[in-house]
Design a protein around this motif. Sequence first.
Motif, PDB file in Angstrom:
ATOM      1  N   ALA A  54       9.808   7.339   1.103  1.00 35.72           N
ATOM      2  CA  ALA A  54       9.766   8.030   2.393  1.00 35.72           C
ATOM      3  C   ALA A  54       8.331   8.199   2.874  1.00 35.72           C
ATOM      4  CB  ALA A  54      10.459   9.387   2.288  1.00 35.72           C
ATOM      5  N   HIS A  55       7.424   8.528   1.961  1.00 29.06           N
ATOM      6  CA  HIS A  55       6.011   8.663   2.337  1.00 29.06           C
ATOM      7  C   HIS A  55       5.502   7.345   2.900  1.00 29.06           C
ATOM      8  CE1 HIS A  55       1.902  10.638   1.180  1.00 29.06           C
ATOM      9  NE2 HIS A  55       1.850  10.016   2.341  1.00 29.06           N
ATOM     10  N   ASN A  56       5.876   6.251   2.265  1.00 30.39           N
ATOM     11  CA  ASN A  56       5.485   4.925   2.731  1.00 30.39           C
ATOM     12  C   ASN A  56       5.950   4.705   4.167  1.00 30.39           C
ATOM     13  OD1 ASN A  56       6.316   2.029   3.289  1.00 30.39           O
ATOM     14  ND2 ASN A  56       5.169   1.672   1.418  1.00 30.39           N
ATOM     15  N   VAL A  57       7.216   4.972   4.425  1.00 34.58           N
ATOM     16  CA  VAL A  57       7.780   4.735   5.757  1.00 34.58           C
ATOM     17  C   VAL A  57       7.147   5.652   6.795  1.00 34.58           C
ATOM     18  CG1 VAL A  57       9.919   4.917   7.103  1.00 34.58           C
ATOM     19  CG2 VAL A  57       9.942   3.803   4.857  1.00 34.58           C
ATOM     20  N   LEU A  58       6.965   6.910   6.446  1.00 34.56           N
ATOM     21  CA  LEU A  58       6.353   7.852   7.384  1.00 34.56           C
ATOM     22  C   LEU A  58       4.922   7.465   7.719  1.00 34.56           C
ATOM     23  CD1 LEU A  58       7.741  11.158   5.870  1.00 34.56           C
ATOM     24  CD2 LEU A  58       8.334  10.214   8.104  1.00 34.56           C
ATOM     25  N   ALA A  59       4.254   6.799   6.777  1.00 37.51           N
ATOM     26  CA  ALA A  59       2.877   6.348   7.005  1.00 37.51           C
ATOM     27  C   ALA A  59       2.814   5.043   7.799  1.00 37.51           C
ATOM     28  CB  ALA A  59       2.147   6.189   5.670  1.00 37.51           C
TER      29      ALA A  59
END
Length: 301
Positions: free
Chosen positions: A196-201
């Motif tokens: 999720a952190h990857n996608v949000l970034a």
Amino acid sequence: MNASYITPALTLFRPDGMFDFDSQGRLYEHLIRGGVDGILVQGSIGEFFALTTERRRTLAEFSIRSIGHRVKTIIGTASMLPEEIVPFSNQCLKWGADAVMIVPPYYFRMEGEALERFYDNLLERIHGPVYLYNFPDRTGYTIPPSLVLKLASRHSNLAGIKDTISGMDHTRELITVVKSAFPNFEVYSGFDENAAHNVLAGGDGCIGGLSNVVPELCAAWAQAMRSDDLPGIAAGQQTIDRLMSIYAVSPLFIPIIKEAARLRGFVSSGTCTFPMEEASKEQSEQILAILRREGVSLAEK
């Protein structure tokens, strides 16, 4: 948001060490029915490092045929020898793989111009999409974002990168440096809890091993990301964070993930390549407790 969950699939063996193609085919079916967006064959969790070139070709051909273009199919074709990588990669692409993935040379640190020459050489001779695989815990060094940008600017077949680093600093820099110049370049995290952190970034999702065990949860989490469903993203994050304790059962995680998949009924045997042993009874009990705690369905006894 753009979000994909790709499974780096286990490679399954019979107790005699031969490929268990029946279980392998069933695993692919479970993953596809579970909703994952792609399957990576012969990643690190796929034990490529312990297979001969001939066996790797056999597994690749079987896998490409079994998956049958129902989801994205990536074949890991890494080797210490470029003259093995190139023909193997091109053969996999000819058989119908969507892309290949290549980890840099290991044993000695291969940085700077040497690493640049390595990937330039491969990208010029491989006739299809290529993903880089950054795994410094196994190679001893990292692929810097500045080099990835150089390679992307010269090679249109460089499709993306799997960045297997526990934190997000390096992955975030890849997203900022490379995707800002090449928006279609794909950046995946290699640890499930970073998805999720990857996608949000601004990245593209995850290529994470837990999806061998809980593909339906990983796929639902990715769908929550694509739907901008914040409560669903948060719930998925918390569930995956707790399930990551499976990796804490043993630093040698391949037998542990295999045992978790066996407990769910996805595979028949936890046999690994020599000298890795199957999960012990005590480890199996720990895994079972984690899966039960999260309400994950198990195989009927």
